[in-house]
Design an enzyme around this catalytic site. Structure first.
Site, PDB file in Angstrom:
ATOM      1  N   GLY A  50       0.866  -1.174   0.000  1.00 18.44           N
ATOM      2  CA  GLY A  50       0.000   0.000   0.000  1.00 18.44           C
ATOM      3  C   GLY A  50       0.906   1.227   0.000  1.00 18.44           C
ATOM      4  O   GLY A  50       1.849   1.310   0.799  1.00 18.44           O
ATOM      5  N   ARG A  92      10.371  -1.854  -5.101  1.00 18.13           N
ATOM      6  CA  ARG A  92       9.190  -1.922  -5.970  1.00 18.13           C
ATOM      7  C   ARG A  92       9.142  -0.647  -6.831  1.00 18.13           C
ATOM      8  O   ARG A  92       9.527   0.419  -6.346  1.00 18.13           O
ATOM      9  CB  ARG A  92       7.879  -2.043  -5.154  1.00 18.13           C
ATOM     10  CG  ARG A  92       7.712  -3.385  -4.467  1.00 18.13           C
ATOM     11  CD  ARG A  92       6.337  -3.518  -3.819  1.00 18.13           C
ATOM     12  NE  ARG A  92       5.299  -3.833  -4.795  1.00 18.13           N
ATOM     13  CZ  ARG A  92       4.001  -3.861  -4.498  1.00 18.13           C
ATOM     14  NH1 ARG A  92       3.585  -3.580  -3.275  1.00 18.13           N
ATOM     15  NH2 ARG A  92       3.113  -4.180  -5.419  1.00 18.13           N
ATOM     16  N   ASP A 242      -1.454   4.557  -6.347  1.00 17.46           N
ATOM     17  CA  ASP A 242      -0.017   4.310  -6.160  1.00 17.46           C
ATOM     18  C   ASP A 242       0.841   5.413  -6.758  1.00 17.46           C
ATOM     19  O   ASP A 242       1.955   5.661  -6.305  1.00 17.46           O
ATOM     20  CB  ASP A 242       0.373   2.960  -6.762  1.00 17.46           C
ATOM     21  CG  ASP A 242      -0.177   1.840  -5.910  1.00 17.46           C
ATOM     22  OD1 ASP A 242      -1.342   1.450  -6.129  1.00 17.46           O
ATOM     23  OD2 ASP A 242       0.524   1.409  -4.972  1.00 17.46           O
ATOM     24  N   LYS A 253      -4.060  -0.454  -8.223  1.00 18.47           N
ATOM     25  CA  LYS A 253      -4.039  -1.915  -8.400  1.00 18.47           C
ATOM     26  C   LYS A 253      -4.747  -2.346  -9.684  1.00 18.47           C
ATOM     27  O   LYS A 253      -5.805  -1.808 -10.034  1.00 18.47           O
ATOM     28  CB  LYS A 253      -4.687  -2.556  -7.169  1.00 18.47           C
ATOM     29  CG  LYS A 253      -4.801  -4.058  -7.165  1.00 18.47           C
ATOM     30  CD  LYS A 253      -3.477  -4.770  -7.402  1.00 18.47           C
ATOM     31  CE  LYS A 253      -2.388  -4.351  -6.432  1.00 18.47           C
ATOM     32  NZ  LYS A 253      -1.042  -4.798  -6.873  1.00 18.47           N
TER      33      LYS A 253
HETATM   34  O1  MRU Z   1       0.438  -4.232  -4.602  1.00 17.13           O
HETATM   35  P1  MRU Z   1      -0.127  -3.461  -3.458  1.00 17.13           P
HETATM   36  O2  MRU Z   1      -0.940  -4.289  -2.520  1.00 17.13           O
HETATM   37  O3  MRU Z   1       0.940  -2.645  -2.735  1.00 17.13           O
HETATM   38  O4  MRU Z   1      -1.121  -2.418  -4.144  1.00 17.13           O
HETATM   39  C1  MRU Z   1      -1.786  -1.496  -3.325  1.00 17.13           C
HETATM   40  C2  MRU Z   1      -2.745  -0.637  -4.028  1.00 17.13           C
HETATM   41  O5  MRU Z   1      -2.880  -0.682  -5.243  1.00 17.13           O
HETATM   42  C3  MRU Z   1      -3.467   0.382  -3.208  1.00 17.13           C
HETATM   43  O6  MRU Z   1      -4.743   0.626  -3.717  1.00 17.13           O
HETATM   44  C4  MRU Z   1      -2.668   1.697  -3.217  1.00 17.13           C
HETATM   45  O7  MRU Z   1      -1.331   1.467  -2.847  1.00 17.13           O
HETATM   46  C5  MRU Z   1      -3.249   2.705  -2.327  1.00 17.13           C
HETATM   47  S1  MRU Z   1      -3.019   2.329  -0.624  1.00 17.13           S
HETATM   48  C6  MRU Z   1      -3.675   3.571   0.317  1.00 17.13           C
END
Ligand code: MRU
Length: 355
Positions: A50, A92, A242, A253
């Protein structure tokens, strides 16, 4: 607070304490991360994930890399800070909060080094910066929650994708913050959570944390979102982000884009909830956002069960980009950027001191 996703434990030397999100919902395991490599690994394998939580984790990762060197020279500490930041930046690629936090840590070290502080004082400054990132994230979640809660009426139902809740931040989350704040205000809300293939952040994390918080949550598979919208069950879509380009194009996501298109077709307002730290001030459009690609086995044998033929070709982008034209508003700590475009995003960034 629904959950304690990440915090710093002890003083110095201390360590980062996180919930291992790979094990939820069947096991609530706390992990103590004591080295920078522990933190790198935790970010990479999504034990902490996140965008805002990754930013907090990056700040603490730098502390893990430098706390043992407080007796070193200023040159030593400054050099190690730069090396640690460069290493963590490889964990990442998509969530810009990682790079935002590392740049902030590196800038703090550079400022103190330039001011001729000694090694210990530079380390002091880095501790202050990392704790400030954590504290600010908590405050920002509440502000996003307050702004977003005003859009929600008693009895509304919100659809969300992935997990942009408490588990993705140091407090109430971003997309789920309005739900928590509205609940605190006495409103009764319902949430539909997309399960979010392939890693099931919606099923494993969003459903878990809302259920723990006793908020009415209904889990659906991703391909049911259109059906529940068609049935008139959804009043608004709230998702996280993100990385947001300066024109408002938003990476989130994988699957978020499809939800946005469906919402448009059904006349349902689609909101992105994100702190200003999730805006990438260096890029003009969403097509410049790097999209993480992950391994084939997440799709062919997710969670250990083979569901595809051996050797089949697989494509596994972890994020997609929703063009700004599908977004009714971006809910930030400085207010809502209505129908985002470059001028409106820049105005909000200026107000928040990011431009
Ligand atoms: O791969 P992840 O679980 O890190 O992806 C997270 C997301 O896509 C969330 O929607 C995004 O980081 C926003 S978190 C407040």
């Amino acid at each position: 607070m629904p959950v304690d996703t990440i915090h710093w434990e002890g003083d110095r030397p201390g360590f980062a304490r996180i919930i291992d999100q790979t094990l939820l919902p069947t096991e609530l395991k706390i992990l103590d991360l004591k080295t920078v490599d522990d933190m790198f690994d935790a970010i990479k394998r999504l034990a902490v994930r996140g965008a805002p939580a990754i930013g907090v984790a990056a700040g603490y990762g730098v502390l893990l890399g430098i706390q043992g060197h407080a007796n070193g020279s200023a040159d030593d500490v400054f050099g190690r800070t730069k090396e640690t930041c460069a290493w963590l930046a490889r964990a990442r690629p998509t969530a810009v909060n990682l790079f935002w936090a590392l740049e902030r840590m590196a800038a703090r070290a550079a400022r103190d080094y330039g001011a001729k502080k000694n090694g210990r004082e530079i380390v002091d400054g880095l501790f202050d910066e990392a704790h400030t990132i954590w504290r600010e994230d908590r405050e920002i979640c509440r502000k996003i929650g307050a702004v977003g809660a005003d859009l929600l009426k008693d009895g509304d139902t919100v659809l969300t994708h992935c997990n942009a809740g408490a588990l993705a931040t140091a407090d109430y989350g971003t997309a789920l913050a309005p739900i928590y704040v509205a609940r605190d205000q006495g409103k009764t809300l319902r949430v539909f959570a997309d399960e979010t293939r392939p890693l099931l952040q919606g099923a494993r994390l969003t459903a878990w944390e809302l259920h723990e918080a006793k908020i009415d949550v209904t889990l659906i598979t991703d391909n049911m979102a259109g059906r529940v919208m068609f049935e008139g069950k959804i009043d608004a879509v709230f998702v996280g982000a993100d990385r947001i380009a300066k024109n408002g194009d938003t990476a989130n996501k994988i699957g978020t884009y499809s939800v946005a298109v469906l919402a448009r077709e059904h006349g349902i307002p689609f909101y992105v909830c994100a702190p200003l730290s999730t805006f990438d001030t260096k890029i003009a459009h969403g097509d410049e956002i790097p999209i993480e690609e992950r391994g084939a086995d997440e799709i062919t044998q997710g969670f250990g069960k083979r569901t595809a033929p051996l050797g089949v070709k697989v494509y596994n982008p972890a994020f997609d980009v929703t063009p700004a034209r599908f977004i009714r508003g971006i809910i930030t700590e400085v207010g809502i950027i209505e129908r985002p475009n470059t001028a409106r995003v820049e105005e909000a960034l200026r107000r928040g001191g990011r431009l």
